[in-house]
Scaffold this active site. Sequence first.
Site, short mmCIF file in Angstrom:
data_model
loop_
_atom_site.label_atom_id
_atom_site.label_comp_id
_atom_site.label_asym_id
_atom_site.label_seq_id
_atom_site.Cartn_x
_atom_site.Cartn_y
_atom_site.Cartn_z
N GLN A 179 0.86 -1.18 0.00
CA GLN A 179 0.00 0.00 0.00
C GLN A 179 0.90 1.23 0.00
OE1 GLN A 179 -3.04 -0.97 0.10
NE2 GLN A 179 -2.98 -2.95 1.14
N ASP A 211 5.83 -0.10 14.52
CA ASP A 211 7.19 -0.56 14.23
C ASP A 211 7.59 -0.22 12.79
OD1 ASP A 211 9.56 -2.26 14.95
OD2 ASP A 211 8.83 -3.45 13.26
N TYR A 245 12.55 -0.80 5.28
CA TYR A 245 11.22 -1.10 4.74
C TYR A 245 10.86 -0.17 3.57
CZ TYR A 245 10.55 -3.96 8.95
OH TYR A 245 10.68 -4.89 9.95
N LEU A 280 1.86 -14.36 12.41
CA LEU A 280 1.08 -15.26 11.55
C LEU A 280 1.97 -15.92 10.50
CD1 LEU A 280 -2.19 -13.14 10.96
CD2 LEU A 280 -1.73 -14.88 12.71
N ALA A 281 3.28 -15.93 10.74
CA ALA A 281 4.24 -16.51 9.79
C ALA A 281 3.97 -15.97 8.38
CB ALA A 281 4.18 -18.04 9.83
N LYS A 328 -4.72 -18.80 4.62
CA LYS A 328 -5.03 -18.41 3.23
C LYS A 328 -4.21 -19.18 2.19
CE LYS A 328 -3.98 -14.13 3.78
NZ LYS A 328 -3.93 -12.72 3.58
N ARG A 366 0.28 -11.39 0.18
CA ARG A 366 1.69 -11.03 0.31
C ARG A 366 2.58 -11.85 -0.62
NH1 ARG A 366 4.69 -10.71 6.07
NH2 ARG A 366 3.28 -8.93 6.19
N ASN A 396 -8.12 -9.12 13.92
CA ASN A 396 -6.97 -9.45 14.77
C ASN A 396 -7.09 -8.90 16.20
OD1 ASN A 396 -6.05 -10.68 12.49
ND2 ASN A 396 -4.48 -9.15 12.01
P1 NDP Z 1 2.27 -11.51 10.14
O1 NDP Z 1 3.02 -12.78 10.24
O2 NDP Z 1 1.13 -11.32 11.08
O3 NDP Z 1 1.80 -11.36 8.64
C1 NDP Z 1 0.97 -10.29 8.27
C2 NDP Z 1 0.24 -10.67 7.01
O4 NDP Z 1 -0.68 -11.71 7.30
C3 NDP Z 1 -0.61 -9.52 6.48
O5 NDP Z 1 0.12 -8.67 5.67
C4 NDP Z 1 -1.71 -10.26 5.78
O6 NDP Z 1 -1.25 -10.72 4.52
C5 NDP Z 1 -1.90 -11.48 6.64
N1 NDP Z 1 -2.95 -11.25 7.65
C6 NDP Z 1 -2.89 -10.53 8.79
N2 NDP Z 1 -4.06 -10.59 9.44
C7 NDP Z 1 -4.86 -11.38 8.70
C8 NDP Z 1 -6.20 -11.81 8.85
N3 NDP Z 1 -6.93 -11.48 9.91
N4 NDP Z 1 -6.74 -12.62 7.89
C9 NDP Z 1 -6.00 -13.00 6.83
N5 NDP Z 1 -4.72 -12.60 6.61
C10 NDP Z 1 -4.16 -11.80 7.55
O7 NDP Z 1 3.21 -10.27 10.42
P2 NDP Z 1 4.40 -9.61 9.53
O8 NDP Z 1 5.20 -10.65 8.87
O9 NDP Z 1 3.82 -8.52 8.71
O10 NDP Z 1 5.26 -8.99 10.70
C11 NDP Z 1 4.69 -7.97 11.51
C12 NDP Z 1 5.66 -6.84 11.67
O11 NDP Z 1 6.83 -7.31 12.32
C13 NDP Z 1 6.19 -6.21 10.36
O12 NDP Z 1 5.28 -5.29 9.80
C14 NDP Z 1 7.45 -5.55 10.86
O13 NDP Z 1 7.14 -4.34 11.50
C15 NDP Z 1 7.96 -6.56 11.89
N6 NDP Z 1 8.97 -7.47 11.29
C16 NDP Z 1 10.23 -7.42 11.78
C17 NDP Z 1 11.23 -8.22 11.27
C18 NDP Z 1 12.59 -8.14 11.84
O14 NDP Z 1 13.52 -8.68 11.23
N7 NDP Z 1 12.80 -7.49 12.95
C19 NDP Z 1 10.96 -9.16 10.16
C20 NDP Z 1 9.57 -9.18 9.74
C21 NDP Z 1 8.63 -8.38 10.30
P3 NDP Z 1 -1.88 -10.24 3.12
O15 NDP Z 1 -1.19 -8.98 2.83
O16 NDP Z 1 -1.51 -11.37 2.23
O17 NDP Z 1 -3.36 -10.07 3.33
#
Ligand code: NDP
Length: 332
Positions: free
Chosen positions: A27, A49, A54, A210-211, A218, A228, A297
């Site tokens: 987005q 965060d 990013y 949510l890995a 999904k 994603r 969530n």
């Molecule tokens: P998640 O594992 O929770 O994955 C999020 C994704 O899951 C969303 O983008 C969406 O995917 C899907 N999702 C979330 N809620 C739902 C729902 N209710 N129903 C269906 N699909 C859902 O978290 P992230 O991997 O995004 O990690 C979270 C945050 O952690 C990041 O934004 C970042 O700030 C941090 N992070 C830090 C890292 C580090 O190295 N320190 C590495 C990775 C993340 P879709 O877009 O497909 O709908």
Amino acid sequence: MEYRFLGKSGLKVSALSYGAWVTFYNQADEDMAYQLMTKAFDHGINFFDNAEAYAEGNAEIIMGKVFKREGWKRSDFVVSTKIFWGGPGVNDRGLSFKHVIEGTNAALKRLQLEYVDLIFCHRPDIYTPIEETVWAMNQVIHQGKAFYWGTSEWSAEQIREAHRIAEKNHLIPPLMEQPQYNLFTRNKVEKEYAKLYEEFGLGTTIWSPLASGLLSGKYISGIPKGSRLDLKEMGWLKKRIERETTEARIKQTIELRDLADEMEATLPQLSLAWCLTNPNVSTVITGASKPEQIEENMKALEVVPKLTPEVLSRIDDIMGNKPAVDFDWREN
Ligand code: NDP
């Protein structure tokens, strides 16, 4: 919303928080970011965060615009950034004194803020002595550009080393770690760091609960359009997740979804609630890409009380990956 202390500090962070990683690639549009962040804030989320890496800095620019546009009182939110991957230049990466200071200054400019509350070393840097990074992080704090510093995906030994150096030099040690933690990935948080919570009062801001969406269910029968793993920038993640998505994992996901159904919850809610049951988790960083996902969530908080010891042990049986902490070999 529930608020938890970040480790042994006096800072309170919302138990569920919101991160700007892939969401803000997807987005790269300020209006959607605005909708997501305001929805999160309205639900009581106070921690946002971010990282210099990013969307190559754009996630910070967009987040900064939302803070400005919404005009939230600065004391009402906690924001982080992470330093490591700042650009293509030889000195734009890693945790050298130079990059920590320059990276922080550039991040603050993009965020249009005077300070971030939390600053993380996004990974360990095998080339920079930890001592150099500890001094650099202290400089950032002494300049008032961050309040607390921490690490992300460091080993327990590296965190201990940072503490040893800080103690020897009367410096501020790292307060928090940002590790991956979810139903598939438990070892670091539950086993490797087990002693650090008491030893140092370590707080954790856990990622990918949510890995990356796997634990939303999904991906059970392929990759849906617009998700994603369908994003062209995420080709590398798709490859990694495809490698990791074994039949066993799919079966576990289906069993977890059935369990969530039984509890009148959704799989994302069950998976997030499970992370929240760990008292060493200070905050679960969620990554929703749509406002409806945030709505869904946030209800994870209501599922936590349903995770009785009996339900948790059913989950352990499904996953079969509970780390054995301090295994009693005499009983073997
Ligand atoms: P998640 O594992 O929770 O994955 C999020 C994704 O899951 C969303 O983008 C969406 O995917 C899907 N999702 C979330 N809620 C739902 C729902 N209710 N129903 C269906 N699909 C859902 O978290 P992230 O991997 O995004 O990690 C979270 C945050 O952690 C990041 O934004 C970042 O700030 C941090 N992070 C830090 C890292 C580090 O190295 N320190 C590495 C990775 C993340 P879709 O877009 O497909 O709908």
